[in-house]
Motif scaffolding. Structure first.
Motif, PDB file in Angstrom:
ATOM      1  N   ILE A   1       0.829  -1.204   0.000  1.00  0.00           N
ATOM      2  CA  ILE A   1       0.000   0.000   0.000  1.00  0.00           C
ATOM      3  C   ILE A   1       0.864   1.255   0.000  1.00  0.00           C
ATOM      4  O   ILE A   1       1.989   1.244   0.511  1.00  0.00           O
ATOM      5  CB  ILE A   1      -0.948   0.006   1.224  1.00  0.00           C
ATOM      6  CG1 ILE A   1      -1.979   1.130   1.113  1.00  0.00           C
ATOM      7  CG2 ILE A   1      -0.156   0.110   2.524  1.00  0.00           C
ATOM      8  CD1 ILE A   1      -3.104   1.027   2.088  1.00  0.00           C
TER       9      ILE A   1
ATOM     10  N   CYS B   1       0.261   5.711   0.382  1.00  0.00           N
ATOM     11  CA  CYS B   1      -0.661   6.838   0.587  1.00  0.00           C
ATOM     12  C   CYS B   1      -0.049   8.123   0.064  1.00  0.00           C
ATOM     13  O   CYS B   1       1.121   8.409   0.310  1.00  0.00           O
ATOM     14  CB  CYS B   1      -0.981   7.002   2.069  1.00  0.00           C
ATOM     15  SG  CYS B   1      -1.828   5.597   2.802  1.00  0.00           S
TER      16      CYS B   1
ATOM     17  N   HIS C   1      -5.042  10.610  -1.888  1.00  0.00           N
ATOM     18  CA  HIS C   1      -5.387   9.386  -2.600  1.00  0.00           C
ATOM     19  C   HIS C   1      -4.521   8.224  -2.107  1.00  0.00           C
ATOM     20  O   HIS C   1      -3.492   8.422  -1.475  1.00  0.00           O
ATOM     21  CB  HIS C   1      -5.271   9.555  -4.119  1.00  0.00           C
ATOM     22  CG  HIS C   1      -3.872   9.574  -4.659  1.00  0.00           C
ATOM     23  ND1 HIS C   1      -2.958  10.561  -4.381  1.00  0.00           N
ATOM     24  CD2 HIS C   1      -3.220   8.722  -5.496  1.00  0.00           C
ATOM     25  CE1 HIS C   1      -1.831  10.326  -5.013  1.00  0.00           C
ATOM     26  NE2 HIS C   1      -1.952   9.203  -5.699  1.00  0.00           N
ATOM     27  N   THR C   2      -5.013   7.011  -2.371  1.00  0.00           N
ATOM     28  CA  THR C   2      -4.366   5.798  -1.904  1.00  0.00           C
ATOM     29  C   THR C   2      -4.254   4.811  -3.063  1.00  0.00           C
ATOM     30  O   THR C   2      -5.120   4.778  -3.948  1.00  0.00           O
ATOM     31  CB  THR C   2      -5.185   5.151  -0.765  1.00  0.00           C
ATOM     32  OG1 THR C   2      -5.450   6.136   0.235  1.00  0.00           O
ATOM     33  CG2 THR C   2      -4.452   3.992  -0.141  1.00  0.00           C
TER      34      THR C   2
ATOM     35  N   THR D   1      -6.813   1.851  -6.862  1.00  0.00           N
ATOM     36  CA  THR D   1      -6.633   3.203  -6.352  1.00  0.00           C
ATOM     37  C   THR D   1      -7.979   3.777  -5.921  1.00  0.00           C
ATOM     38  O   THR D   1      -9.027   3.356  -6.413  1.00  0.00           O
ATOM     39  CB  THR D   1      -6.016   4.112  -7.429  1.00  0.00           C
ATOM     40  OG1 THR D   1      -6.827   4.049  -8.604  1.00  0.00           O
ATOM     41  CG2 THR D   1      -4.592   3.678  -7.779  1.00  0.00           C
TER      42      THR D   1
ATOM     43  N   CYS E   1       2.814   6.810  -4.108  1.00  0.00           N
ATOM     44  CA  CYS E   1       1.921   7.949  -4.328  1.00  0.00           C
ATOM     45  C   CYS E   1       2.617   9.244  -3.927  1.00  0.00           C
ATOM     46  O   CYS E   1       3.282   9.303  -2.889  1.00  0.00           O
ATOM     47  CB  CYS E   1       0.647   7.805  -3.500  1.00  0.00           C
ATOM     48  SG  CYS E   1      -0.395   6.422  -3.963  1.00  0.00           S
TER      49      CYS E   1
ATOM     50  N   THR F   1       0.986   9.343  -9.277  1.00  0.00           N
ATOM     51  CA  THR F   1       1.236   7.978  -8.828  1.00  0.00           C
ATOM     52  C   THR F   1       2.264   7.328  -9.744  1.00  0.00           C
ATOM     53  O   THR F   1       2.278   7.591 -10.950  1.00  0.00           O
ATOM     54  CB  THR F   1      -0.072   7.154  -8.846  1.00  0.00           C
ATOM     55  OG1 THR F   1      -1.090   7.874  -8.152  1.00  0.00           O
ATOM     56  CG2 THR F   1       0.121   5.802  -8.202  1.00  0.00           C
TER      57      THR F   1
END
Length: 303
Positions: free
Chosen positions: A12, A14, A18-19, A30, A65, A70
């Motif tokens: 993951i 961050c 947004h993730t 996403t 990110c 990204t």
């Protein structure tokens, strides 16, 4: 937990609103703010549930990110970026935002690590070379040399730092500055230094890589926040420096530090570290998770 998913997540990242995450099946998902197309689903529609990028595929291996963009690497070693393109963030030789993944102009299938910051991107190839692109600085900070190429010129195509070399092993980028570790264990930083985040005992911006005043060849991991840096040595000790307005250095003060100091928790059993805007988080070898810094929105998770 995120909507509709159970125990199939593996990685993951961050960013700023947004993730992005990769599942065990190699798919990438996403969600969040989609301004400038940072979710990569060929739209600018905000998503409160995970969506896949239009690139699809089951061969994503890592993701990072940044502020509004990204970056991700596939198992075939190709590097893809999407989102905000101003000042060359995406490295595709344009300054145009992209809502679908594109490859950098250098192309290739030998990318191993990518890190996205507020204004720029950095990546390491399997041959150990380090490449950076995007904006050299910003938000009143001027062009601070965040790309480390001894200039203050923005780059829309990847360039190497002036130190060059093929012995880079890890990299992290923050707000207009960068940090990287070489295979010999030395730690190098460059770019904006307003709060001493480069750790060279000055607040002078650096457009070429310099070593922290701590020196040494036993650095193992580094993470950059907005204005603070944290790094773990091979002996398991944790060191922090830079801005400390909210206590994000963890030394029981709010004094900025231009030279590395240890957190008040000290110890030699730190294994992982992550820095955000005004917070720092780290894991010890006993599996305990520690956080410190700004907590105005409950971001330290201590109720």
């Amino acid at each position: 937990q995120v909507v509709g998913f159970a125990n199939t997540w593996s990685k993951i990242a961050c960013g700023w609103y947004h993730t992005a995450a990769i599942k065990t099946d190699g798919t990438i998902w996403t969600w969040g703010n989609n301004d400038s197309g940072r979710l990569g689903d060929n739209s600018t529609v905000y998503r409160s549930s995970p969506v896949q990028t239009v690139a699809f595929g089951t061969n994503w291996s890592s993701v990072a990110c940044g502020y509004r963009h990204t970056g991700a690497i596939k198992t075939d070693g190709t590097l893809w970026t999407w989102g905000y393109g101003n000042n060359g963030y995406l490295g595709d030789n344009t300054t145009v935002s992209k809502s679908s993944p594109v490859q950098t102009v250098t192309g290739g299938n030998n990318w191993s690590i990518v890190s996205c910051g507020y204004y720029h991107t950095a990546a390491i190839k399997t041959d150990g070379t380090l490449w950076l692109w995007g904006k050299q600085g910003g938000l009143g900070g001027g062009n601070n040399g965040g790309l480390g190429d001894n200039t203050t010129t923005n780059r829309s195509s990847p360039v190497q730092t002036v130190t060059g070399g093929n012995n880079w092993s890890k990299v992290s980028v923050g707000f207009s500055y960068s940090a990287a570790i070489k295979t010999d264990g030395t730690l190098w930083l460059w770019g904006r230094n307003s709060y001493g985040q480069i750790g060279d005992n000055t607040t002078i911006h650096r457009s070429s890589p310099v070593q922290t005043i701590a020196g040494g060849n036993n650095w193992n991991f580094v993470a950059c926040g907005n204005y603070q840096t944290a790094a773990i040595k091979t002996d398991g000790t944790l060191w922090v420096w830079g801005r400390n307005n909210a206590g994000q250095l963890g030394d029981n003060t709010t004094t900025n530090r231009s030279s590395p100091v240890q957190t008040i928790a000290t110890g030699n059993n730190w294994t992982k570290i992550s820095c955000s805007k005004d917070q720092t988080a780290a894991i010890k070898s006993d599996g305990t998770l520690w956080l410190w810094g700004s907590n105005g929105n409950g971001e330290l998770g201590d109720n």
